[in-house]
Design a protein around this motif. Structure first.
Motif, PDB file in Angstrom:
ATOM      1  N   VAL A  29     -18.201  22.884  51.516  1.00 16.01           N
ATOM      2  CA  VAL A  29     -18.192  24.289  51.917  1.00 16.01           C
ATOM      3  C   VAL A  29     -19.241  25.094  51.117  1.00 16.01           C
ATOM      4  CG1 VAL A  29     -16.481  25.510  50.470  1.00 16.01           C
ATOM      5  CG2 VAL A  29     -16.392  25.761  52.927  1.00 16.01           C
ATOM      6  N   CYS A  30     -19.685  24.539  50.006  1.00 20.17           N
ATOM      7  CA  CYS A  30     -20.703  25.225  49.191  1.00 20.17           C
ATOM      8  C   CYS A  30     -22.115  24.726  49.513  1.00 20.17           C
ATOM      9  CB  CYS A  30     -20.411  25.042  47.706  1.00 20.17           C
ATOM     10  SG  CYS A  30     -18.971  25.981  47.164  1.00 20.17           S
ATOM     11  N   ALA A  31     -22.236  23.770  50.435  1.00 20.95           N
ATOM     12  CA  ALA A  31     -23.568  23.236  50.748  1.00 20.95           C
ATOM     13  C   ALA A  31     -24.493  24.384  51.137  1.00 20.95           C
ATOM     14  CB  ALA A  31     -23.466  22.222  51.884  1.00 20.95           C
ATOM     15  N   GLY A  32     -25.666  24.410  50.567  1.00 22.33           N
ATOM     16  CA  GLY A  32     -26.639  25.452  50.909  1.00 22.33           C
ATOM     17  C   GLY A  32     -26.485  26.731  50.089  1.00 22.33           C
ATOM     18  N   ALA A  33     -25.379  26.850  49.353  1.00 26.25           N
ATOM     19  CA  ALA A  33     -25.177  28.056  48.531  1.00 26.25           C
ATOM     20  C   ALA A  33     -25.799  27.827  47.157  1.00 26.25           C
ATOM     21  CB  ALA A  33     -23.688  28.342  48.379  1.00 26.25           C
ATOM     22  N   ARG A  34     -26.508  28.840  46.668  1.00 33.14           N
ATOM     23  CA  ARG A  34     -27.080  28.682  45.318  1.00 33.14           C
ATOM     24  C   ARG A  34     -26.037  29.096  44.279  1.00 33.14           C
ATOM     25  NH1 ARG A  34     -30.579  31.467  41.738  1.00 33.14           N
ATOM     26  NH2 ARG A  34     -30.822  33.307  43.055  1.00 33.14           N
ATOM     27  N   ARG A  35     -25.498  30.304  44.419  1.00 29.01           N
ATOM     28  CA  ARG A  35     -24.579  30.819  43.395  1.00 29.01           C
ATOM     29  C   ARG A  35     -23.128  30.776  43.895  1.00 29.01           C
ATOM     30  NH1 ARG A  35     -27.646  36.147  43.279  1.00 29.01           N
ATOM     31  NH2 ARG A  35     -27.597  35.372  45.391  1.00 29.01           N
ATOM     32  N   VAL A  36     -22.266  30.233  43.050  1.00 32.59           N
ATOM     33  CA  VAL A  36     -20.841  30.096  43.407  1.00 32.59           C
ATOM     34  C   VAL A  36     -20.001  30.685  42.277  1.00 32.59           C
ATOM     35  CG1 VAL A  36     -18.975  28.457  43.906  1.00 32.59           C
ATOM     36  CG2 VAL A  36     -21.312  27.943  44.674  1.00 32.59           C
ATOM     37  N   LEU A  37     -18.996  31.463  42.673  1.00 33.79           N
ATOM     38  CA  LEU A  37     -18.041  32.019  41.705  1.00 33.79           C
ATOM     39  C   LEU A  37     -16.681  31.383  41.962  1.00 33.79           C
ATOM     40  CD1 LEU A  37     -17.062  34.210  39.645  1.00 33.79           C
ATOM     41  CD2 LEU A  37     -16.793  35.756  41.607  1.00 33.79           C
ATOM     42  N   GLU A  38     -16.053  30.836  40.920  1.00 34.53           N
ATOM     43  CA  GLU A  38     -14.683  30.335  41.070  1.00 34.53           C
ATOM     44  C   GLU A  38     -13.765  31.224  40.241  1.00 34.53           C
ATOM     45  OE1 GLU A  38     -13.800  26.288  39.943  1.00 34.53           O
ATOM     46  OE2 GLU A  38     -11.701  26.521  40.499  1.00 34.53           O
ATOM     47  N   ILE A  39     -12.762  31.797  40.903  1.00 33.85           N
ATOM     48  CA  ILE A  39     -11.814  32.627  40.156  1.00 33.85           C
ATOM     49  C   ILE A  39     -10.601  31.758  39.812  1.00 33.85           C
ATOM     50  CG2 ILE A  39     -12.610  34.853  41.022  1.00 33.85           C
ATOM     51  CD1 ILE A  39     -10.482  34.831  43.101  1.00 33.85           C
ATOM     52  N   GLY A  40     -10.241  31.770  38.529  1.00 34.85           N
ATOM     53  CA  GLY A  40      -9.174  30.889  38.063  1.00 34.85           C
ATOM     54  C   GLY A  40      -9.661  29.456  38.029  1.00 34.85           C
ATOM     55  N   GLY A  54     -25.539  20.688  41.678  1.00 36.11           N
ATOM     56  CA  GLY A  54     -26.757  21.509  41.671  1.00 36.11           C
ATOM     57  C   GLY A  54     -26.534  23.001  41.876  1.00 36.11           C
ATOM     58  N   HIS A  55     -25.262  23.431  42.035  1.00 39.87           N
ATOM     59  CA  HIS A  55     -25.010  24.868  42.229  1.00 39.87           C
ATOM     60  C   HIS A  55     -24.986  25.593  40.886  1.00 39.87           C
ATOM     61  CE1 HIS A  55     -23.898  24.018  46.386  1.00 39.87           C
ATOM     62  NE2 HIS A  55     -23.232  22.978  45.915  1.00 39.87           N
ATOM     63  N   LEU A 105     -14.672  31.210  45.337  1.00 38.41           N
ATOM     64  CA  LEU A 105     -13.624  30.214  45.593  1.00 38.41           C
ATOM     65  C   LEU A 105     -12.348  30.527  44.805  1.00 38.41           C
ATOM     66  CD1 LEU A 105     -15.810  26.988  45.041  1.00 38.41           C
ATOM     67  CD2 LEU A 105     -15.629  28.383  47.125  1.00 38.41           C
ATOM     68  N   ALA A 106     -11.218  30.229  45.434  1.00 42.76           N
ATOM     69  CA  ALA A 106      -9.919  30.313  44.736  1.00 42.76           C
ATOM     70  C   ALA A 106      -9.134  29.050  45.097  1.00 42.76           C
ATOM     71  CB  ALA A 106      -9.163  31.568  45.166  1.00 42.76           C
ATOM     72  N   GLY A 135     -21.870  35.911  52.680  1.00 43.45           N
ATOM     73  CA  GLY A 135     -21.137  34.959  51.835  1.00 43.45           C
ATOM     74  C   GLY A 135     -19.739  34.671  52.367  1.00 43.45           C
ATOM     75  N   ARG A 136     -19.092  33.706  51.764  1.00 45.79           N
ATOM     76  CA  ARG A 136     -17.749  33.303  52.203  1.00 45.79           C
ATOM     77  C   ARG A 136     -16.798  33.195  51.022  1.00 45.79           C
ATOM     78  NH1 ARG A 136     -19.495  34.701  56.347  1.00 45.79           N
ATOM     79  NH2 ARG A 136     -19.784  33.533  58.265  1.00 45.79           N
ATOM     80  N   PHE A 137     -15.568  33.675  51.247  1.00 37.33           N
ATOM     81  CA  PHE A 137     -14.486  33.504  50.280  1.00 37.33           C
ATOM     82  C   PHE A 137     -13.624  32.339  50.775  1.00 37.33           C
ATOM     83  CE2 PHE A 137     -10.007  34.714  49.163  1.00 37.33           C
ATOM     84  CZ  PHE A 137     -10.117  34.415  47.805  1.00 37.33           C
ATOM     85  N   VAL A 138     -13.413  31.340  49.942  1.00 33.05           N
ATOM     86  CA  VAL A 138     -12.722  30.117  50.384  1.00 33.05           C
ATOM     87  C   VAL A 138     -11.555  29.824  49.434  1.00 33.05           C
ATOM     88  CG1 VAL A 138     -13.042  27.720  51.104  1.00 33.05           C
ATOM     89  CG2 VAL A 138     -15.008  29.268  51.083  1.00 33.05           C
ATOM     90  N   PHE A 139     -10.402  29.514  50.011  1.00 29.81           N
ATOM     91  CA  PHE A 139      -9.209  29.285  49.182  1.00 29.81           C
ATOM     92  C   PHE A 139      -8.342  28.200  49.820  1.00 29.81           C
ATOM     93  CE2 PHE A 139      -6.222  31.079  52.155  1.00 29.81           C
ATOM     94  CZ  PHE A 139      -7.007  31.926  52.925  1.00 29.81           C
TER      95      PHE A 139
END
Ligand SMILES: C[S@@+](CC[C@H](N)C(=O)[O-])C[C@H]1O[C@@H](n2cnc3c(N)ncnc32)[C@H](O)[C@@H]1O
Length: 262
Positions: A29-40, A54-55, A105-106, A135-139
């Motif tokens: 789900v993160c393919a192609g995304a450069r910056r990713v935030l994971e909460i928790g 590579g993210h 992401l959560a 962007g997308r929020f994924v949980f």
């Protein structure tokens, strides 16, 4: 045998191994995304896999023992992986970071750690505000069983007997963990209490930790997403795209900012 935070971090690492296929799903789900935030981000199970892929990842975590454990784990990573990881100590309900992310992401029931509507709303609002355009929020969370009100009243506050869940060895100590849960269906609350027996030679130390959880029915979570300006664009029942069933299995969701769907 170390601090309470360290003990809790051990337990977290031993018990929070995720659901089968979840790390691969978050990588897809993160393919192609450069910056990713994971909460928790916990002990970094998902975060490290994404950094290795590579993210550029930022992890927010409230629990200082887990963050310390993750910082130690980072020392074993390649320098290039380490350089892609940023860790933020604190409450995801209050974050105000200087960047926006293609994915927020959560994973693994993180949203059930939020014990009331205000906390849930604050975290979802922050997630929405930290999404880059498009962007997308994924949980993912589990779908709780539905029970009728009479049964709910009977079960309220009922505590189960402690049962053995896991034994492990860490830092020269042998740790047996027993769990007893209190379920309050009317408040949608499960308090899991872990009892530790920590053996070192002839000495046995005992400790207790309670981890509270408030679960949500899918329609409640969808309303909370909407209230925070997020629109669900995908919903699955597992990490391989199985049809969603609100009464069992998982709720794997992908949401977009409302502004992006207009
Ligand atoms: C169920 S664990 C999931 C950990 C990790 N995402 C994984 O998949 O292994 C939820 C994590 O969220 C953290 N957490 C709970 N409430 C939080 C908050 N308000 N802000 C930041 N982290 C939080 C907990 O300490 C815990 O590490």
């Amino acid at each position: 045998m170390g601090s309470r935070a360290q003990r809790e971090a051990w337990l977290h690492a031993v018990l929070h191994t995720g659901n089968p296929g979840d790390v691969a799903f978050y990588r897809r789900v993160c393919a192609g995304a450069r910056r990713v935030l994971e909460i928790g981000c916990g002990g970094g199970r998902v975060l490290l896999a994404l950094a290795r892929a590579g993210h550029e990842v930022t992890g927010v975590e409230l629990h200082r023992g887990l963050l310390a454990r993750l910082r130690r784990a980072l020392r074993d990573e390649e320098p290039a992986v380490r350089a892609r990881v940023r860790l933020v100590a604190g409450d995801a309900a209050r974050i105000d970071l200087d960047e926006r992310f293609e994915r927020v992401l959560a994973p693994y029931n993180m949203l059930y750690c939020l014990l009331d509507d205000d906390a849930l709303h604050a975290v979802l609002r922050r997630a929405e505000r930290h999404l880059a355009p498009g962007g997308r929020f994924v949980f993912d969370v589990y779908c709780p069983a539905r029970i009728d009100p009479g049964e709910a009243a009977r079960l309220e506050g009922l505590a189960g007997e402690p049962h053995h869940v896991v034994s492990f060895e860490a830092d020269g100590a042998f740790v047996d963990v027993f769990e007893s849960d209190t379920w309050d269906p009317r408040r949608q609350r499960i308090d899991a209490t872990y009892h530790y027996a920590i053996r070192r030679g002839d000495r046995v130390e005992r400790a207790v930790q309670t981890i509270p959880q408030r679960y949500l029915y899918p329609e409640q979570l969808e309303r909370a997403l909407e209230a925070a300006g997020l629109v669900l664009v995908e919903r699955h029942g597992d990490f391989d795209g199985a049809p969603f069933d609100p009464d069992e299995g998982l709720f794997v969701g992908v949401a977009a900012r409302r502004d992006d769907t207009r």
